[in-house]
Design a protein around this motif. Structure first.
Motif, PDB file in Angstrom:
ATOM      1  N   ALA A 179      38.465 -21.450  11.899  1.00 24.45           N
ATOM      2  CA  ALA A 179      37.376 -22.383  12.216  1.00 24.45           C
ATOM      3  C   ALA A 179      36.417 -22.555  11.047  1.00 24.45           C
ATOM      4  O   ALA A 179      35.989 -23.667  10.730  1.00 24.45           O
ATOM      5  N   GLN A 180      36.075 -21.443  10.385  1.00 23.77           N
ATOM      6  CA  GLN A 180      35.073 -21.500   9.324  1.00 23.77           C
ATOM      7  C   GLN A 180      35.586 -22.162   8.048  1.00 23.77           C
ATOM      8  O   GLN A 180      34.801 -22.501   7.164  1.00 23.77           O
ATOM      9  N   ASP A 181      36.903 -22.373   7.961  1.00 25.98           N
ATOM     10  CA  ASP A 181      37.470 -22.999   6.771  1.00 25.98           C
ATOM     11  C   ASP A 181      37.584 -24.513   6.897  1.00 25.98           C
ATOM     12  O   ASP A 181      37.978 -25.192   5.942  1.00 25.98           O
ATOM     13  N   ARG A 182      37.257 -25.061   8.053  1.00 25.33           N
ATOM     14  CA  ARG A 182      37.335 -26.504   8.246  1.00 25.33           C
ATOM     15  C   ARG A 182      36.252 -27.233   7.452  1.00 25.33           C
ATOM     16  O   ARG A 182      35.247 -26.640   7.048  1.00 25.33           O
ATOM     17  N   GLY A 183      36.458 -28.520   7.243  1.00 28.87           N
ATOM     18  CA  GLY A 183      35.427 -29.329   6.613  1.00 28.87           C
ATOM     19  C   GLY A 183      34.208 -29.439   7.503  1.00 28.87           C
ATOM     20  O   GLY A 183      34.314 -29.370   8.731  1.00 28.87           O
ATOM     21  N   GLN A 184      33.048 -29.618   6.890  1.00 32.70           N
ATOM     22  CA  GLN A 184      31.788 -29.638   7.633  1.00 32.70           C
ATOM     23  C   GLN A 184      31.032 -30.940   7.379  1.00 32.70           C
ATOM     24  O   GLN A 184      31.033 -31.461   6.260  1.00 32.70           O
ATOM     25  N   HIS A 227      35.971 -30.607  10.641  1.00 35.59           N
ATOM     26  CA  HIS A 227      37.187 -31.383  10.445  1.00 35.59           C
ATOM     27  C   HIS A 227      38.363 -30.460  10.122  1.00 35.59           C
ATOM     28  O   HIS A 227      38.361 -29.797   9.076  1.00 35.59           O
ATOM     29  N   THR A 228      39.351 -30.426  10.999  1.00 28.69           N
ATOM     30  CA  THR A 228      40.553 -29.643  10.723  1.00 28.69           C
ATOM     31  C   THR A 228      41.315 -30.217   9.546  1.00 28.69           C
ATOM     32  O   THR A 228      41.847 -29.475   8.712  1.00 28.69           O
ATOM     33  N   PHE A 229      41.359 -31.543   9.463  1.00 26.13           N
ATOM     34  CA  PHE A 229      42.069 -32.230   8.390  1.00 26.13           C
ATOM     35  C   PHE A 229      41.096 -33.146   7.635  1.00 26.13           C
ATOM     36  O   PHE A 229      40.003 -33.440   8.119  1.00 26.13           O
ATOM     37  N   SER A 230      41.530 -33.600   6.466  1.00 26.77           N
ATOM     38  CA  SER A 230      40.687 -34.464   5.647  1.00 26.77           C
ATOM     39  C   SER A 230      40.179 -35.646   6.466  1.00 26.77           C
ATOM     40  O   SER A 230      40.949 -36.303   7.172  1.00 26.77           O
ATOM     41  N   PHE A 231      38.875 -35.912   6.326  1.00 24.18           N
ATOM     42  CA  PHE A 231      38.266 -36.979   7.110  1.00 24.18           C
ATOM     43  C   PHE A 231      36.959 -37.382   6.444  1.00 24.18           C
ATOM     44  O   PHE A 231      36.160 -36.523   6.049  1.00 24.18           O
ATOM     45  N   LEU A 233      50.041 -36.040  13.536  1.00 21.84           N
ATOM     46  CA  LEU A 233      48.678 -35.625  13.891  1.00 21.84           C
ATOM     47  C   LEU A 233      47.807 -35.702  12.645  1.00 21.84           C
ATOM     48  O   LEU A 233      47.974 -34.945  11.691  1.00 21.84           O
ATOM     49  N   ARG A 234      46.863 -36.628  12.662  1.00 27.26           N
ATOM     50  CA  ARG A 234      46.085 -36.910  11.449  1.00 27.26           C
ATOM     51  C   ARG A 234      44.662 -36.377  11.494  1.00 27.26           C
ATOM     52  O   ARG A 234      44.085 -36.029  10.446  1.00 27.26           O
ATOM     53  N   VAL A 235      44.046 -36.298  12.671  1.00 23.78           N
ATOM     54  CA  VAL A 235      42.639 -35.908  12.776  1.00 23.78           C
ATOM     55  C   VAL A 235      42.432 -35.005  13.983  1.00 23.78           C
ATOM     56  O   VAL A 235      42.947 -35.294  15.065  1.00 23.78           O
ATOM     57  N   ILE A 236      41.713 -33.901  13.795  1.00 24.55           N
ATOM     58  CA  ILE A 236      41.080 -33.165  14.882  1.00 24.55           C
ATOM     59  C   ILE A 236      39.650 -32.900  14.435  1.00 24.55           C
ATOM     60  O   ILE A 236      39.416 -32.064  13.556  1.00 24.55           O
ATOM     61  N   ASN A 237      38.721 -33.633  15.003  1.00 20.36           N
ATOM     62  CA  ASN A 237      37.306 -33.438  14.702  1.00 20.36           C
ATOM     63  C   ASN A 237      36.624 -32.763  15.888  1.00 20.36           C
ATOM     64  O   ASN A 237      36.743 -33.230  17.027  1.00 20.36           O
ATOM     65  N   ASP A 238      35.933 -31.687  15.614  1.00 17.56           N
ATOM     66  CA  ASP A 238      35.182 -30.927  16.617  1.00 17.56           C
ATOM     67  C   ASP A 238      33.733 -31.398  16.529  1.00 17.56           C
ATOM     68  O   ASP A 238      32.994 -30.985  15.640  1.00 17.56           O
ATOM     69  N   ASP A 239      33.351 -32.317  17.431  1.00  8.01           N
ATOM     70  CA  ASP A 239      32.078 -33.039  17.320  1.00  8.01           C
ATOM     71  C   ASP A 239      31.055 -32.552  18.338  1.00  8.01           C
ATOM     72  O   ASP A 239      31.372 -32.407  19.525  1.00  8.01           O
ATOM     73  N   ARG A 240      29.839 -32.344  17.848  1.00  2.86           N
ATOM     74  CA  ARG A 240      28.699 -32.019  18.707  1.00  2.86           C
ATOM     75  C   ARG A 240      27.627 -33.075  18.471  1.00  2.86           C
ATOM     76  O   ARG A 240      27.146 -33.231  17.335  1.00  2.86           O
ATOM     77  N   VAL A 241      27.276 -33.793  19.537  1.00  3.31           N
ATOM     78  CA  VAL A 241      26.383 -34.949  19.436  1.00  3.31           C
ATOM     79  C   VAL A 241      25.086 -34.652  20.174  1.00  3.31           C
ATOM     80  O   VAL A 241      25.097 -34.208  21.327  1.00  3.31           O
ATOM     81  N   ALA A 242      23.974 -34.925  19.522  1.00  2.00           N
ATOM     82  CA  ALA A 242      22.660 -34.669  20.103  1.00  2.00           C
ATOM     83  C   ALA A 242      22.412 -35.587  21.298  1.00  2.00           C
ATOM     84  O   ALA A 242      23.017 -36.671  21.413  1.00  2.00           O
ATOM     85  N   PRO A 255      37.808 -18.999  18.936  1.00  2.00           N
ATOM     86  CA  PRO A 255      37.417 -20.388  19.207  1.00  2.00           C
ATOM     87  C   PRO A 255      37.250 -21.222  17.932  1.00  2.00           C
ATOM     88  O   PRO A 255      36.617 -20.793  16.966  1.00  2.00           O
ATOM     89  N   GLY A 256      37.856 -22.405  17.943  1.00  5.11           N
ATOM     90  CA  GLY A 256      37.812 -23.295  16.789  1.00  5.11           C
ATOM     91  C   GLY A 256      38.966 -23.121  15.834  1.00  5.11           C
ATOM     92  O   GLY A 256      39.215 -23.973  14.985  1.00  5.11           O
ATOM     93  N   ASP A 257      39.702 -22.004  15.952  1.00  6.27           N
ATOM     94  CA  ASP A 257      40.858 -21.781  15.090  1.00  6.27           C
ATOM     95  C   ASP A 257      42.022 -22.677  15.501  1.00  6.27           C
ATOM     96  O   ASP A 257      42.149 -23.070  16.667  1.00  6.27           O
ATOM     97  N   GLY A 258      42.883 -22.965  14.539  1.00  8.00           N
ATOM     98  CA  GLY A 258      44.118 -23.688  14.801  1.00  8.00           C
ATOM     99  C   GLY A 258      45.300 -22.917  14.253  1.00  8.00           C
ATOM    100  O   GLY A 258      45.151 -22.005  13.433  1.00  8.00           O
ATOM    101  N   ALA A 259      46.497 -23.280  14.697  1.00 11.32           N
ATOM    102  CA  ALA A 259      47.717 -22.639  14.217  1.00 11.32           C
ATOM    103  C   ALA A 259      48.834 -23.660  14.149  1.00 11.32           C
ATOM    104  O   ALA A 259      49.140 -24.322  15.149  1.00 11.32           O
ATOM    105  N   HIS A 260      49.442 -23.789  12.957  1.00 10.75           N
ATOM    106  CA  HIS A 260      50.611 -24.644  12.765  1.00 10.75           C
ATOM    107  C   HIS A 260      51.848 -23.766  12.899  1.00 10.75           C
ATOM    108  O   HIS A 260      51.968 -22.741  12.208  1.00 10.75           O
ATOM    109  N   ILE A 261      52.769 -24.153  13.768  1.00 11.31           N
ATOM    110  CA  ILE A 261      53.915 -23.310  14.109  1.00 11.31           C
ATOM    111  C   ILE A 261      55.201 -24.077  13.843  1.00 11.31           C
ATOM    112  O   ILE A 261      55.384 -25.198  14.328  1.00 11.31           O
ATOM    113  N   THR A 262      56.099 -23.472  13.086  1.00 13.59           N
ATOM    114  CA  THR A 262      57.414 -24.061  12.818  1.00 13.59           C
ATOM    115  C   THR A 262      58.471 -22.962  12.885  1.00 13.59           C
ATOM    116  O   THR A 262      58.187 -21.786  12.657  1.00 13.59           O
ATOM    117  N   GLY A 263      59.712 -23.363  13.193  1.00 10.66           N
ATOM    118  CA  GLY A 263      60.839 -22.460  13.100  1.00 10.66           C
ATOM    119  C   GLY A 263      60.912 -21.376  14.151  1.00 10.66           C
ATOM    120  O   GLY A 263      61.685 -20.425  14.004  1.00 10.66           O
TER     121      GLY A 263
END
Length: 231
Positions: free
Chosen positions: A7-12, A22-26, A40-49, A202-210
């Protein structure tokens, strides 16, 4: 193979009224190592006031999924849809040939927390469309988005299936016979989750193959996650 995206490595992004991860470039966040997984191009974790949101803007040729974690989205689009999207509901907007919409926090007192997900369609220039639904959790892994719209799921213009994973504390479920050459992506919303022994917070992702079998195990609290099965 399981590759974690912490989670902490995502874009802010912090615009005051909007705090987004931002999980991916955005937008202004660009990372050539994180441009998406398959379609899958975008996963944005958004918090709106409270009372704030995204003014009217356009999209084209993108399948856009919103999943509300807490709060309510007020949606309005150029096809006349005026909707509210409360917590735990899913919205799928097929931008197709083009659509304009706005998204606001429907409350003037409570924050809004949601995931915005973009999937690239397999066909360009389709008619735009809007779908919205609340899903009962019929099993630990409940399909909510499919390529066919079968069994009341939301229909996406792509070879992609989205499951909502819900586990009680210490509950375990196995996903078997994962097809070869598929990409799976897990986005953890709440709780602590083990995926074949890899631990997600929470907020972490995992890419799984094979891997042809996945075992999801909740720790000592309930788990909610999204699981994408992609070509």
């Amino acid at each position: 193979m399981i590759t974690l995206r912490k989670a902490q490595d995502r874009g802010q992004a912090d615009l005051g009224w909007l705090k987004s991860q931002h999980t991916f470039s955005f937008s202004s966040y660009y990372d050539p190592d994180h441009m998406g997984i398959s379609s899958l191009r975008v996963i944005n974790d958004d918090r709106v006031a409270p009372g704030a949101g995204f003014d009217t803007h356009g999209h084209k040729d993108m399948e856009i999924i919103s999943y509300v974690i807490s709060g309510t989205i007020a949606h309005k689009d150029s096809f006349g849809n005026i909707k509210t999207l409360p917590a735990e509901e899913f919205q799928l907007m097929s931008a197709g040939k083009g659509i304009y919409h706005s998204e606001f926090n429907a409350s003037n007192t409570e924050p809004l927390h949601f995931l915005q997900i973009w999937i690239q369609p397999d066909t360009l220039g389709i008619d735009a469309g809007y779908q919205q639904k609340a899903f009962a959790q019929t099993s630990a892994l409940t399909p909510v988005v499919t390529p066919t719209g079968e069994n009341g799921t939301l229909k996406v213009q792509q070879d992609a299936t989205l499951y909502r994973l819900k586990l009680a504390p210490a509950e375990q479920v196995t996903m078997e016979q994962v097809q070869a050459n598929r990409n799976l992506y897990v986005q953890l919303v709440e709780g602590q989750l083990s995926v074949n022994g890899a631990l997600l917070n929470p907020g972490d992702g995992a890419h799984i193959t094979g891997l042809d079998t996945l075992t999801f195990t909740a720790a000592q609290e309930a788990v909610t996650a999204l699981v994408f099965d992609l070509a």
